[in-house]
Motif scaffolding. Structure first.
Motif, PDB file in Angstrom:
ATOM      1  N   UNK A  42       1.509  -1.941   4.147  1.00  0.00           N
ATOM      2  CA  UNK A  42       0.792  -1.900   2.869  1.00  0.00           C
ATOM      3  C   UNK A  42       0.606  -3.279   2.233  1.00  0.00           C
ATOM      4  N   UNK A  43       1.650  -4.110   2.123  1.00  0.00           N
ATOM      5  CA  UNK A  43       1.445  -5.414   1.484  1.00  0.00           C
ATOM      6  C   UNK A  43       0.550  -6.346   2.282  1.00  0.00           C
ATOM      7  N   UNK A  44       0.400  -6.133   3.572  1.00  0.00           N
ATOM      8  CA  UNK A  44      -0.479  -6.983   4.372  1.00  0.00           C
ATOM      9  C   UNK A  44      -1.921  -6.844   3.898  1.00  0.00           C
ATOM     10  N   UNK A  45      -2.276  -5.660   3.433  1.00  0.00           N
ATOM     11  CA  UNK A  45      -3.606  -5.426   2.873  1.00  0.00           C
ATOM     12  C   UNK A  45      -3.648  -5.799   1.396  1.00  0.00           C
ATOM     13  N   UNK A  46      -2.532  -5.544   0.704  1.00  0.00           N
ATOM     14  CA  UNK A  46      -2.542  -5.675  -0.748  1.00  0.00           C
ATOM     15  C   UNK A  46      -2.696  -7.097  -1.245  1.00  0.00           C
ATOM     16  N   UNK A  52      -7.001  -3.880  10.189  1.00  0.00           N
ATOM     17  CA  UNK A  52      -5.893  -4.433  10.980  1.00  0.00           C
ATOM     18  C   UNK A  52      -5.798  -3.624  12.256  1.00  0.00           C
ATOM     19  N   UNK A  53      -6.172  -4.248  13.381  1.00  0.00           N
ATOM     20  CA  UNK A  53      -6.241  -3.536  14.653  1.00  0.00           C
ATOM     21  C   UNK A  53      -5.401  -4.231  15.719  1.00  0.00           C
ATOM     22  N   UNK A  54      -5.237  -3.520  16.835  1.00  0.00           N
ATOM     23  CA  UNK A  54      -4.483  -4.049  17.970  1.00  0.00           C
ATOM     24  C   UNK A  54      -5.365  -4.045  19.215  1.00  0.00           C
ATOM     25  N   UNK A  76      -4.042   4.594  20.113  1.00  0.00           N
ATOM     26  CA  UNK A  76      -3.824   5.849  19.406  1.00  0.00           C
ATOM     27  C   UNK A  76      -2.666   5.674  18.419  1.00  0.00           C
ATOM     28  N   UNK A  77      -2.898   6.026  17.174  1.00  0.00           N
ATOM     29  CA  UNK A  77      -1.855   5.931  16.151  1.00  0.00           C
ATOM     30  C   UNK A  77      -1.606   4.530  15.649  1.00  0.00           C
ATOM     31  N   UNK A  78      -2.298   3.541  16.218  1.00  0.00           N
ATOM     32  CA  UNK A  78      -2.034   2.149  15.842  1.00  0.00           C
ATOM     33  C   UNK A  78      -3.057   1.605  14.866  1.00  0.00           C
ATOM     34  N   UNK A  79      -2.699   0.505  14.232  1.00  0.00           N
ATOM     35  CA  UNK A  79      -3.605  -0.159  13.307  1.00  0.00           C
ATOM     36  C   UNK A  79      -3.699   0.545  11.971  1.00  0.00           C
ATOM     37  N   UNK A  80      -4.290  -0.134  10.996  1.00  0.00           N
ATOM     38  CA  UNK A  80      -4.544   0.479   9.694  1.00  0.00           C
ATOM     39  C   UNK A  80      -5.703  -0.223   9.023  1.00  0.00           C
ATOM     40  N   UNK A  81      -6.352   0.477   8.148  1.00  0.00           N
ATOM     41  CA  UNK A  81      -7.540  -0.007   7.449  1.00  0.00           C
ATOM     42  C   UNK A  81      -7.373   0.257   5.960  1.00  0.00           C
ATOM     43  N   UNK A  82      -8.164  -0.435   5.140  1.00  0.00           N
ATOM     44  CA  UNK A  82      -8.041  -0.253   3.693  1.00  0.00           C
ATOM     45  C   UNK A  82      -9.348  -0.575   2.988  1.00  0.00           C
TER      46      UNK A  82
END
Length: 706
Positions: free
Chosen positions: A131-135, A144-146, A47-53
């Motif tokens: 942000x830069x990890x995706x950029x 980007x998941x856990x 919950x609340x973790x990870x990010x997508x783009x």
């Protein structure tokens, strides 16, 4: 490697072709759809973790030219509930151009402010540190998941080697590095050195996967995690028993809950030495397997590996030095046994802070544990609110899963203490904490208002919930409890409300309600004795049964509920409030009111008696005296309205106007007026007031007590 979607065993394949087809051509909509699917499966991310783009072409609002824009989950938020408003949108070329002015890892934090100069959509969410990890990766869609299964390998001592062998060189590896600009550059370097890979493992941290379309990214992510989970399944328990095998056995379920209910208020008191905390308890099978094991003593002090886990669970848990079947009934002896354990934990945390702090580190935070483990019984977590406490438990279960997998295939490794500190006391994290809304007046408080299924009680409970309290909805009428609980969950969220049945004349029913409150939130510290009935008859018409019923519900009920609540409050040792809803009839003599009026007078004096007795415990006891609360009140049932109308020589329909006219303010009294009075006592401005009476009757001169 390709896995047929029908063969996924360890992850949920949720993609709906028809739904996706409706979104075709809108890459941002597909990003949100994919994110919600990924966030719906807690095996994929927390919950609340990870990010997508996603990266897509858009019109520059200034030039009208087509430019590449990256849409990425912004700071905060949750993938499962992500909406477009939760995304940050940045010009890709501007973001990548920041590497020309990047001054190195020691100046990492200054880059975050520069992200704002790359914003494309001025209404978008603030960009996160990821942000830069995706950029810097060129792919159109990135996840980007856990996932526990992937972190178990990433946190294993031989993680890099396992990844190479498991994926045949199709997955990259970047060793542990705090998220930020430098890590984004490392991901790009890894891709440049390993062209054609399908993703990258982050040591001790998580997973990056991608695709040219939203669907390709989704499937790639599922396949990689599925492969990791399969590998763990093939190895768990094969080389050695899970966590070294069981050292002790769990108590039976009912006994576990009894121990948890007895212990939780005491733990809450210790954990609330600095800020009032809300608790959560779980005896999930995964927790019991871990806390009952031979490896607990070795693994627990290591802490977690993934930053998302660590930020919510602290450096390590407190493992209680209690045996499962221990007698917890002697509260003084129990506190004497636990106090040194908490002192030792606080000292450990202070030593950790003092050893690892930097000259510009924020001040030390609350040194109490978040996660507390009771072998044979379960896990307690404490935090500023119920949701945070519950999520902390979920994250520690994630950490348990990671330890279980890593130990099965290699050896579990956690974040080094200094790296953990650098995350916990990161200035950017501190800035995020400082931006959080200030706590509401009743944040951290747990309220039980008797008879809160409707009427005045419901209004009081609603006011308390609005002001940040966790509330336990209760009533003798279970239909009212269910309806009100559902209403409150919709308005305040599932973590703000619990429900129980409660008959205030039955000590066993009250005890069960207190246990339910303790298991739901860790204790109770705000009691409103509101449940009641009313009977208006002349002395000659008044039956003995009616007299007993009045005194049972009003006087005995107030006594029994207060008695049970005080026992919990004394375990917590953090004070509390008891507010008794009495009546102006406690001081005003009128006709046809012998039973009700005298019972109310007994309630009022019981308030004063308890205030005198409980002052040393910092438990305040006060009275609210309403009069003529007609709207949505059960007081008018059972012939009361007819009785009062007869006493005043008017009709029932004329009662509201009659009551208003006889007040000095000429006002009708509403349930929310009583709720406001209760909040006045409990909201913090009257913490030095006890034994007092607050009249809420529009001004009835005969009811003036002074």
């Amino acid at each position: 490697m390709s896995i047929q979607t029908s063969t996924f065993k360890h992850v949920s394949y949720l993609w709906d072709e028809a739904k996706a087809a409706e979104l075709a051509g809108d890459e941002v909509a597909l990003l949100i759809y994919r994110s919600n699917l990924l966030g719906a499966d807690l095996r994929l991310t927390n919950y609340g973790g990870g990010n997508t783009s996603c990266k897509a072409m858009a019109k520059d609002p200034l030039t009208g030219n087509d430019v590449e824009v990256m849409w990425v989950k912004g700071s905060g938020g949750d993938l499962g509930t992500l909406k477009k408003s939760g995304l940050a949108a940045l010009y890709v070329d501007r973001l990548r151009a920041l590497k020309n002015i990047y001054r190195g890892i020691e100046h990492e934090d200054e880059m975050v402010e520069l992200f704002n100069h790359c914003i494309y959509d001025l209404n978008s969410k603030a960009p996160s540190i990821d942000t830069p990890l995706h950029g810097f990766l060129p792919f159109k869609h990135i996840d980007h998941l856990h996932p526990d299964a992937a972190i178990a390998i990433a946190a294993a001592k031989d993680g890099k080697k396992i990844v190479e062998e498991l994926f045949g060189g199709t997955m990259g590896w970047v060793g542990w590095q705090k998220p930020g600009f430098d890590l984004g550059l490392q991901l790009k370097q890894c891709l440049d050195e390993n062209p054609g890979i399908r993703g990258i493992f982050l040591g001790s941290h998580g997973l990056f996967t991608w695709g040219d379309t939203a669907y390709e990214s989704y499937i790639n992510t599922l396949e990689v995690i599925e492969r990791c989970a399969e590998y763990l399944e093939q190895n768990i328990g094969k080389k050695r028993p899970v966590f070294g095998g069981a050292k002790i056995q769990s108590l039976p379920k009912e006994e576990r809950l009894q121990k948890a209910a007895a212990l939780a208020p005491v733990l809450r008191g210790f954990c609330s030495s600095q800020t009032k905390m809300i608790g959560h308890f779980t005896d999930d099978d995964r927790v019991l397997e871990y806390i009952n094991s031979n490896d607990l003593e070795r693994l627990a002090p290591l802490g977690t590996s993934c930053p998302d886990h660590f930020l919510r669970t602290k450096i390590s848990p407190l493992v209680l030095n209690l045996v499962p079947g221990e007698d917890l009934s002697d509260v003084a002896a129990l506190k004497a046994k636990l106090a040194p354990q908490f002192d030792e934990y606080r000292k450990m945390y202070a030593d950790y802070y003092n050893t690892c702090k930097h000259p510009n580190s924020p001040a030390i935070r609350d040194a109490n544990p978040v996660v507390i483990l009771y072998p044979g019984v379960g896990m307690f977590t404490f935090s500023k609110d119920k949701q945070t406490a519950r999520v902390a438990a979920e994250f520690y279960i994630n950490a348990i899963n990671v330890m279980k997998g890593a130990e099965a295939v290699s050896e579990y490794t956690s974040l080094p203490r200094q790296e953990a500190f650098n995350i916990e006391y990161w200035l950017l994290e501190e800035a995020k904490l400082q931006r959080m809304p200030k706590p509401k007046a009743l944040s951290g408080r747990i309220a039980l208002v008797t008879g809160s299924g409707g009427g005045i009680g419901k209004s009081i409970a609603k006011k308390f919930a609005e002001e940040g309290a966790c509330v336990i909805i209760n009533d003798i009428n279970l239909e009212r409890v269910q309806a009100t609980t559902e209403e409150f969950k919709k308005q305040f969220g599932k973590d703000a409300v619990a429900a129980t049945s409660l008959n205030v004349t039955d000590a066993q029913s009250i005890e069960k309600a207190m246990v339910d409150a303790v298991l739901a939130f860790g204790g109770v510290d705000l009691i409103v004795n509101n449940a009641g009935i009313s009977i208006s008859k002349s002395i000659t018409d008044h039956t003995e049964e009616e007299w007993d019923r009045l005194y049972d519900i009003l006087v005995k009920g107030q006594f029994l509920v207060s008695k049970a609540a005080v026992a919990v409050m004394r375990k917590q040792n953090i004070g509390g409030d008891i507010i008794n809803i009495v009546s102006k009839n406690s001081v005003v003599a009128g006709p046809n009111n012998a039973g009700y009026g005298s019972a109310k007078a007994a309630q009022a004096h019981l308030t004063r008696l308890l205030a005198a007795e409980l002052g040393g415990d910092k438990i305040r006891v006060n009275t609210v005296n309403p009069d003529a609360v007609i709207a949505d009140s059960n007081i008018w049932a059972g012939g009361w309205a007819e009785g009062r109308a007869k006493a005043y020589g008017i009709t029932v329909e004329e009662l509201p106007a009659y009551y208003a006219k006889r007040t000095l303010l000429n006002e009708v009294i509403l349930p929310e007026d009583i709720a406001n009075a209760c909040f006045a006592f409990a909201g913090g401005l009257m913490n030095k007031s006890t034994g007092n009476t607050l009249n809420v009757d529009g001004g009835v001169a005969m009811a003036f007590t002074r």
